[in-house]
Scaffold this motif. Structure first.
Motif, PDB file in Angstrom:
ATOM      1  N   GLN A 169      -7.630  17.311   2.023  1.00  0.00           N
ATOM      2  CA  GLN A 169      -6.919  18.340   1.265  1.00  0.00           C
ATOM      3  C   GLN A 169      -7.094  18.130  -0.245  1.00  0.00           C
ATOM      4  OE1 GLN A 169      -3.033  17.781   2.976  1.00  0.00           O
ATOM      5  NE2 GLN A 169      -3.422  19.234   4.643  1.00  0.00           N
ATOM      6  N   VAL A 170      -7.092  16.875  -0.659  1.00  0.00           N
ATOM      7  CA  VAL A 170      -7.308  16.583  -2.080  1.00  0.00           C
ATOM      8  C   VAL A 170      -8.737  16.987  -2.475  1.00  0.00           C
ATOM      9  CG1 VAL A 170      -7.415  14.779  -3.851  1.00  0.00           C
ATOM     10  CG2 VAL A 170      -5.579  14.754  -2.144  1.00  0.00           C
ATOM     11  N   TYR A 171      -9.720  16.658  -1.632  1.00  0.00           N
ATOM     12  CA  TYR A 171     -11.099  17.062  -1.938  1.00  0.00           C
ATOM     13  C   TYR A 171     -11.192  18.581  -2.069  1.00  0.00           C
ATOM     14  CZ  TYR A 171     -12.254  12.342  -0.248  1.00  0.00           C
ATOM     15  OH  TYR A 171     -12.309  10.987  -0.045  1.00  0.00           O
ATOM     16  N   ASP A 172     -10.543  19.304  -1.173  1.00  0.00           N
ATOM     17  CA  ASP A 172     -10.552  20.767  -1.256  1.00  0.00           C
ATOM     18  C   ASP A 172      -9.946  21.241  -2.576  1.00  0.00           C
ATOM     19  OD1 ASP A 172     -11.777  21.075   1.204  1.00  0.00           O
ATOM     20  OD2 ASP A 172      -9.905  21.440   2.288  1.00  0.00           O
ATOM     21  N   HIS A 173      -8.846  20.618  -2.975  1.00  0.00           N
ATOM     22  CA  HIS A 173      -8.196  20.991  -4.231  1.00  0.00           C
ATOM     23  C   HIS A 173      -9.123  20.735  -5.418  1.00  0.00           C
ATOM     24  CE1 HIS A 173      -5.130  21.711  -7.203  1.00  0.00           C
ATOM     25  NE2 HIS A 173      -5.243  20.470  -7.667  1.00  0.00           N
ATOM     26  N   VAL A 174      -9.762  19.570  -5.429  1.00  0.00           N
ATOM     27  CA  VAL A 174     -10.688  19.241  -6.519  1.00  0.00           C
ATOM     28  C   VAL A 174     -11.840  20.246  -6.540  1.00  0.00           C
ATOM     29  CG1 VAL A 174     -12.347  17.522  -7.366  1.00  0.00           C
ATOM     30  CG2 VAL A 174     -10.062  16.811  -6.627  1.00  0.00           C
ATOM     31  N   LEU A 175     -12.350  20.605  -5.365  1.00  0.00           N
ATOM     32  CA  LEU A 175     -13.463  21.562  -5.306  1.00  0.00           C
ATOM     33  C   LEU A 175     -13.026  22.970  -5.715  1.00  0.00           C
ATOM     34  CD1 LEU A 175     -15.255  20.164  -2.154  1.00  0.00           C
ATOM     35  CD2 LEU A 175     -16.122  20.151  -4.509  1.00  0.00           C
ATOM     36  N   GLU A 176     -11.747  23.292  -5.540  1.00  0.00           N
ATOM     37  CA  GLU A 176     -11.227  24.561  -6.066  1.00  0.00           C
ATOM     38  C   GLU A 176     -11.219  24.529  -7.596  1.00  0.00           C
ATOM     39  OE1 GLU A 176      -7.350  25.153  -4.365  1.00  0.00           O
ATOM     40  OE2 GLU A 176      -8.153  25.349  -2.336  1.00  0.00           O
ATOM     41  N   LEU A 177     -10.890  23.370  -8.154  1.00  0.00           N
ATOM     42  CA  LEU A 177     -10.865  23.213  -9.607  1.00  0.00           C
ATOM     43  C   LEU A 177     -12.274  23.178 -10.192  1.00  0.00           C
ATOM     44  CD1 LEU A 177      -8.082  20.474  -9.897  1.00  0.00           C
ATOM     45  CD2 LEU A 177      -7.860  22.911 -10.474  1.00  0.00           C
ATOM     46  N   ASP A 178     -13.196  22.550  -9.454  1.00  0.00           N
ATOM     47  CA  ASP A 178     -14.570  22.371  -9.919  1.00  0.00           C
ATOM     48  C   ASP A 178     -15.495  22.344  -8.703  1.00  0.00           C
ATOM     49  OD1 ASP A 178     -17.035  21.550 -10.907  1.00  0.00           O
ATOM     50  OD2 ASP A 178     -16.306  19.656 -11.745  1.00  0.00           O
ATOM     51  N   GLY A 179     -16.088  23.477  -8.395  1.00  0.00           N
ATOM     52  CA  GLY A 179     -16.939  23.617  -7.222  1.00  0.00           C
ATOM     53  C   GLY A 179     -18.177  22.738  -7.232  1.00  0.00           C
ATOM     54  N   PHE A 194       0.287   6.837  -6.810  1.00  0.00           N
ATOM     55  CA  PHE A 194      -0.851   7.739  -7.013  1.00  0.00           C
ATOM     56  C   PHE A 194      -0.452   9.183  -6.717  1.00  0.00           C
ATOM     57  CE2 PHE A 194      -3.470   3.887  -6.931  1.00  0.00           C
ATOM     58  CZ  PHE A 194      -4.409   4.182  -7.914  1.00  0.00           C
ATOM     59  N   GLU A 195       0.380   9.398  -5.706  1.00  0.00           N
ATOM     60  CA  GLU A 195       0.842  10.754  -5.393  1.00  0.00           C
ATOM     61  C   GLU A 195       1.661  11.333  -6.549  1.00  0.00           C
ATOM     62  OE1 GLU A 195       1.010  10.619  -0.492  1.00  0.00           O
ATOM     63  OE2 GLU A 195       2.801  10.022  -1.621  1.00  0.00           O
ATOM     64  N   VAL A 196       2.533  10.528  -7.128  1.00  0.00           N
ATOM     65  CA  VAL A 196       3.345  10.978  -8.266  1.00  0.00           C
ATOM     66  C   VAL A 196       2.443  11.343  -9.443  1.00  0.00           C
ATOM     67  CG1 VAL A 196       5.002  10.189 -10.020  1.00  0.00           C
ATOM     68  CG2 VAL A 196       5.457   9.776  -7.584  1.00  0.00           C
ATOM     69  N   MET A 214      -8.838  12.669  -7.686  1.00  0.00           N
ATOM     70  CA  MET A 214      -9.790  11.810  -6.991  1.00  0.00           C
ATOM     71  C   MET A 214      -9.262  10.386  -6.857  1.00  0.00           C
ATOM     72  SD  MET A 214     -12.160  13.625  -5.773  1.00  0.00           S
ATOM     73  CE  MET A 214     -13.214  12.281  -5.208  1.00  0.00           C
ATOM     74  N   GLU A 215      -8.471   9.919  -7.809  1.00  0.00           N
ATOM     75  CA  GLU A 215      -7.845   8.606  -7.665  1.00  0.00           C
ATOM     76  C   GLU A 215      -6.926   8.595  -6.446  1.00  0.00           C
ATOM     77  OE1 GLU A 215      -6.013   8.109 -11.504  1.00  0.00           O
ATOM     78  OE2 GLU A 215      -7.841   7.264 -12.386  1.00  0.00           O
ATOM     79  N   LEU A 216      -6.189   9.694  -6.239  1.00  0.00           N
ATOM     80  CA  LEU A 216      -5.317   9.802  -5.070  1.00  0.00           C
ATOM     81  C   LEU A 216      -6.143   9.801  -3.787  1.00  0.00           C
ATOM     82  CD1 LEU A 216      -2.624  10.223  -3.628  1.00  0.00           C
ATOM     83  CD2 LEU A 216      -2.842  12.685  -4.139  1.00  0.00           C
ATOM     84  N   ALA A 217      -7.213  10.570  -3.765  1.00  0.00           N
ATOM     85  CA  ALA A 217      -8.074  10.612  -2.572  1.00  0.00           C
ATOM     86  C   ALA A 217      -8.645   9.228  -2.272  1.00  0.00           C
ATOM     87  CB  ALA A 217      -9.194  11.630  -2.763  1.00  0.00           C
ATOM     88  N   ARG A 218      -9.081   8.502  -3.313  1.00  0.00           N
ATOM     89  CA  ARG A 218      -9.604   7.150  -3.114  1.00  0.00           C
ATOM     90  C   ARG A 218      -8.518   6.213  -2.587  1.00  0.00           C
ATOM     91  NH1 ARG A 218     -12.586   8.728  -7.369  1.00  0.00           N
ATOM     92  NH2 ARG A 218     -11.511   7.696  -9.074  1.00  0.00           N
ATOM     93  N   MET A 271       0.804  -1.226   0.000  1.00  0.00           N
ATOM     94  CA  MET A 271       0.000   0.000   0.000  1.00  0.00           C
ATOM     95  C   MET A 271       0.835   1.274   0.000  1.00  0.00           C
ATOM     96  SD  MET A 271      -3.148  -0.555  -0.577  1.00  0.00           S
ATOM     97  CE  MET A 271      -3.831   1.031  -0.174  1.00  0.00           C
ATOM     98  N   ASP A 272       1.926   1.306   0.744  1.00  0.00           N
ATOM     99  CA  ASP A 272       2.750   2.515   0.745  1.00  0.00           C
ATOM    100  C   ASP A 272       3.290   2.795  -0.655  1.00  0.00           C
ATOM    101  OD1 ASP A 272       2.432   3.201   3.461  1.00  0.00           O
ATOM    102  OD2 ASP A 272       3.988   1.777   4.052  1.00  0.00           O
ATOM    103  N   GLU A 273       3.712   1.748  -1.352  1.00  0.00           N
ATOM    104  CA  GLU A 273       4.217   1.903  -2.723  1.00  0.00           C
ATOM    105  C   GLU A 273       3.098   2.368  -3.661  1.00  0.00           C
ATOM    106  OE1 GLU A 273       5.751  -0.946  -6.325  1.00  0.00           O
ATOM    107  OE2 GLU A 273       6.334  -1.506  -4.282  1.00  0.00           O
TER     108      GLU A 273
END
Length: 166
Positions: A68-78, A28-30, A43-47, A21-23
């Motif tokens: 934080q990822v959800y916030d970023h996605v919502l900044e991109l698309d509210g 996904f982070e990359v 959203m794949e990263l958040a999942r 899982m760490d790998e």
């Protein structure tokens, strides 16, 4: 190929059982870092974060990362339904003393308003159910109103219909 098949819960379980899982998270982070404006990659990263957390509660800091990822996605698309829904759901699992329930309610209310201007999708019935359940202790009349609105839009959802009838 790695990023095409991760909708399958069994794949997450296999990766966890194999100690990978760490790998997987790093990959996904990359991918998300390389595509910062791609809501799908975000959203794949958040999942990935939430999948790991669901299998190992000691990874609770991942809930903050997912948020934080959800916030970023919502900044991109509210109006990104999945990001807002996932954020609201995550807040329902926080302990009461952290005070996240009012924020969950706010996000669910936004989703209800958003959904009522969209075509009906069966999965969106959950929004009414969760919002009504959160409101039930605070404002039973409003909870029944939310369930009734949900039952009107989703008459085939027996849980909502039952809640709406009281």
């Amino acid at each position: 190929v790695l990023f095409r098949s991760w909708d399958n819960a069994d794949l997450w379980k296999k990766a966890h059982a194999a100690g990978l899982m760490d790998e997987v998270i790093k990959r996904f982070e990359v991918e998300a870092a390389a595509n910062p404006n791609d809501t799908k990659k975000q959203m794949e990263l958040a999942r990935a974060y939430t999948s790991y957390l669901q299998m190992d509660s000691s990874k609770w800091p991942l809930s903050t990362k997912a948020d934080q990822v959800y916030d970023h996605v919502l900044e991109l698309d509210g109006r990104h339904w999945e990001a807002r829904f996932s954020k609201a759901i995550s807040y329902t699992f926080y302990p009461d003393f952290l005070g996240k329930k009012p924020e969950a309610i706010k996000h669910f209310e936004m989703l209800v308003d958003q959904q009522e201007s969209m075509p009906v999708e069966a999965s969106q019935a959950q929004t009414y159910m969760y919002l009504g359940n959160l409101l039930e202790q605070r404002d039973p009349a409003k909870a029944r109103e939310i369930w009734a609105r949900g039952a009107k839009r989703h008459p085939d959802n027996s849980e909502l219909v039952k809640k709406a009838r009281g």
